[in-house]
Write a protein that holds these residues in place. Structure first.
Motif, short mmCIF file in Angstrom:
data_model
loop_
_atom_site.label_atom_id
_atom_site.label_comp_id
_atom_site.label_asym_id
_atom_site.label_seq_id
_atom_site.Cartn_x
_atom_site.Cartn_y
_atom_site.Cartn_z
N SER A 14 22.64 39.94 64.89
CA SER A 14 22.37 41.29 64.43
C SER A 14 22.72 42.27 65.55
CB SER A 14 20.90 41.46 64.02
OG SER A 14 20.05 41.25 65.14
N ALA A 15 22.87 43.54 65.17
CA ALA A 15 23.17 44.59 66.14
C ALA A 15 22.14 45.70 65.97
CB ALA A 15 24.58 45.12 65.92
N SER A 16 21.45 46.05 67.06
CA SER A 16 20.46 47.12 66.99
C SER A 16 21.06 48.46 67.37
CB SER A 16 19.28 46.80 67.92
OG SER A 16 19.74 46.65 69.25
N ALA A 17 22.24 48.41 67.98
CA ALA A 17 22.96 49.62 68.36
C ALA A 17 24.43 49.24 68.50
CB ALA A 17 22.42 50.20 69.67
N ARG A 18 25.26 50.26 68.73
CA ARG A 18 26.70 50.01 68.78
C ARG A 18 27.06 48.99 69.85
NH1 ARG A 18 30.70 55.08 69.27
NH2 ARG A 18 29.78 55.42 67.20
#
Length: 402
Positions: A55-59
């Motif tokens: 997953s990605a929480s920010a760029r």
């Protein structure tokens, strides 16, 4: 520090063209789990790729969950491998969070699947203790994708290239023993002087546990030393047959498993029951030796990895044929490795379903688990493999013929 991988060792020692660890037969492909932002993409769509979720929480911030292949009892060999593909320049961070066991392996990186480098210390932050250990990795994105893995990736295609090259030697014959549960070939290399049928047989097996790459990196030069054009190696091949099964768990390797095959079984806890197609092939090898009145099993050596270099052996107090082989072999090996401590842990539990115990219980031959540390220097590993093989040949040739 740059690390020589299996593919690179093959190029240097055997003159092979480079074979990327992620390029191989069609059966090497696995489905991808991925996540992406405008900065980068992460995936595991290559042999040995392994993580549970992404997953990605920010760029520029990613989180990978690392989990074992099943819910059963498992050794804490917390494997991970992923590909980081840049889309924009700049730094990204990747958090490795573990559902069990915690962070174990120092990350290695490669742009081509052949040449690997330990990620610098300043790029790795490890937090927590024991089962709660996690890691944050930092990368400055360039133009090319980078592979990141717990250890160098040594895929079935690497073994295929290595075996193909060795099989060109007049003293080597490549044989397909059978198939894994998912249909991948499990190959054997038989080494003996051409035109000879030695009655004394040595068995070498490797990669029962997928992440145990350093054991594989020792096994390769060990086998290559047996095939050298030296007086010692020629004399050895004239008297002894060596059977080599270097990759017993190809399915587990391709799927990035921590420990098991695709049947959810630790193969080195299945010697005796032989419930899995992979261990059934090894049982067939051993039974065929025992059934041949012109053949005798002398020793089985099983290559593995753990936190340190150590030999797990049968105690000297237990009678073996050849007598006291292990003590003599390791004593000579220590002589050939001055300044390097040869560690031995001698114990035996009758009926334990592991390779070394089964071989002794069933055939009275010494079984040895040859363990290499996770972070042992890779050049030292090559020396370990070679010197252990030389010591083995000398020791075996000094034993009375059967």
């Amino acid at each position: 520090m740059r690390i020589a991988t299996t593919a690179l060792v093959l190029v240097g020692l055997l003159g092979l063209a480079p074979v990327p660890a992620y390029a191989g037969r069609g059966q090497d492909n696995v489905s991808a789990t991925e996540c992406s932002t405008k900065a980068a993409r992460i995936d595991k769509d290559f042999p040995a790729g392994g993580f549970a979720t992404c997953s990605a929480s920010a760029r520029r911030s990613f989180q990978l969950t690392i989990a074992p292949e099943d819910e059963g009892e498992i050794n804490c060999s917390a494997w991970y491998a992923f590909r980081l593909t840049p889309r924009r320049k700049g730094e990204v961070t990747i958090d490795l969070d573990y559902t069990r066991c915690g962070h174990r392996y120092w990350p290695k990186t490669s742009s081509d699947g052949m040449n690997w480098t330990r990620l610098p210390e300043e790029a790795v932050q490890v937090a927590g203790e024991g089962d709660d250990r996690s890691a944050r990795l930092s990368f400055d994105l360039g133009k090319k994708p980078v592979f990141v893995a717990a250890q160098e990736i040594v895929a079935p295609s690497d073994y295929d290239a290595w075996l193909a090259r060795l099989a060109n030697a007049s003293s080597a014959t490549r044989i397909t023993l059978g198939q894994s549960a998912e249909g991948r070939p499990i190959d054997m290399l038989e080494i003996a002087a051409p035109g000879r049928q030695p009655r004394e047989t040595i068995v070498l097996v490797g990669r029962q546990h997928p992440p145990e790459v350093t054991g594989a990196l020792a096994m390769l030069p060990f086998v290559e030393t047996l095939l050298e054009d030296s007086d010692l190696a020629r004399d050895f091949r004239a008297r002894f047959r060596t059977v080599v099964v270097p990759l017993l768990n190809p399915d587990g390797v391709v799927h990035g498993h921590w420990r098991h095959n695709t049947g959810g079984v630790d193969l080195n806890r299945d010697w005796g029951p032989f419930t899995q197609p992979e261990t059934q092939l090894m049982n067939g090898v051993l039974e065929s030796i025992a059934a041949d009145p012109e053949n005798d099993l002398q020793v089985l050596i099983d290559f593995h990895s753990t936190q340190r270099d150590v030999f797990y052996t049968i105690p000297d107090e237990l009678p073996t044929d050849p007598e006291l082989f292990t003590r003599k072999w390791l004593a000579l090996y220590q002589e050939r490795m001055p300044g390097y401590p040869v560690n031995r842990d001698a114990r035996h539990a009758e009926g334990r379903p592991i390779s070394k115990a089964h071989v002794y219980d069933t055939y009275g031959a010494p079984g040895i688990t040859f363990e290499i540390g996770d972070e042992t220097d890779r050049e030292l590993i090559r020396r370990i493999g070679r010197e252990a093989a030389v010591a083995l040949m000398v020791t075996m040739l000094e034993t009375p013929p059967q």
